[in-house]
Design a protein around this motif. Structure first.
Motif, mmCIF file in Angstrom:
data_model
loop_
_atom_site.group_PDB
_atom_site.id
_atom_site.type_symbol
_atom_site.label_atom_id
_atom_site.label_comp_id
_atom_site.label_asym_id
_atom_site.label_seq_id
_atom_site.Cartn_x
_atom_site.Cartn_y
_atom_site.Cartn_z
ATOM 1 N N CYS A 1 0.979 -1.193 -0.105
ATOM 2 C CA CYS A 1 -0.093 0.230 0.033
ATOM 3 C C CYS A 1 0.795 1.238 -0.078
ATOM 4 O O CYS A 1 1.860 1.580 0.772
ATOM 5 C CB CYS A 1 -0.894 0.023 1.417
ATOM 6 N N CYS B 1 -0.203 3.512 3.487
ATOM 7 C CA CYS B 1 -0.038 3.062 5.018
ATOM 8 C C CYS B 1 1.244 2.474 5.229
ATOM 9 O O CYS B 1 1.717 2.118 4.501
ATOM 10 C CB CYS B 1 -1.133 2.046 5.002
ATOM 11 N N HIS C 1 -8.080 -4.982 2.697
ATOM 12 C CA HIS C 1 -7.261 -3.770 3.329
ATOM 13 C C HIS C 1 -8.213 -2.455 2.786
ATOM 14 O O HIS C 1 -8.073 -1.548 3.391
ATOM 15 C CB HIS C 1 -5.601 -3.812 2.859
ATOM 16 N N GLN D 1 -9.253 0.100 5.265
ATOM 17 C CA GLN D 1 -8.588 1.210 5.299
ATOM 18 C C GLN D 1 -8.895 2.522 4.484
ATOM 19 O O GLN D 1 -8.649 3.650 4.655
ATOM 20 C CB GLN D 1 -6.981 0.891 5.149
ATOM 21 N N HIS D 2 -9.356 2.163 3.492
ATOM 22 C CA HIS D 2 -9.738 3.327 2.329
ATOM 23 C C HIS D 2 -11.079 3.090 1.554
ATOM 24 O O HIS D 2 -11.034 2.632 0.488
ATOM 25 C CB HIS D 2 -8.388 3.233 1.111
#
Ligand SMILES: [Zn+2]
Length: 98
Positions: free
Chosen positions: A38, A41, A70, A74-75
């Protein structure tokens, strides 16, 4: 780098979307190792977040599933072609746990 490895890398990078950096290495047994990093991150140890899975199509799928989760966690605003496979990824996750 063999043509098939480069092609797989491009395919994986395209599916993983703009936040990901995809690399395919070869391990000691000359099998593919997929690494999806990523670009946004870092982990607690200050390393980029990454999914790392060995294997040909299995490795591709396992690394991409990890990456898809992920992205979702997270996004949530990110867009990537692999998000279309989220239901399938979740099914595979349940199958592996079951
Ligand atoms: Zn991230």
């Amino acid at each position: 780098m063999t043509a098939s490895r480069a092609a797989r890398e491009r395919r994986a990078a395209a599916e993983a979307g703009p936040l990901a950096r995809v690399r395919i290495d070869l391990d000691a047994e000359q099998q593919f190792v997929y690494k999806i990093t990523c670009t946004a991150c870092t982990t607690k140890k200050d390393r980029p977040w990454s999914a790392y899975r060995p294997g040909d199509d299995n490795g591709f799928m396992a690394a991409m599933d990890r990456w898809t989760f992920h992205l979702v966690e997270q996004h949530p605003d990110a867009e990537a072609p692999c998000l279309a496979y989220l239901p399938a990824a979740q099914e595979r996750l349940h199958a592996r746990r079951g």
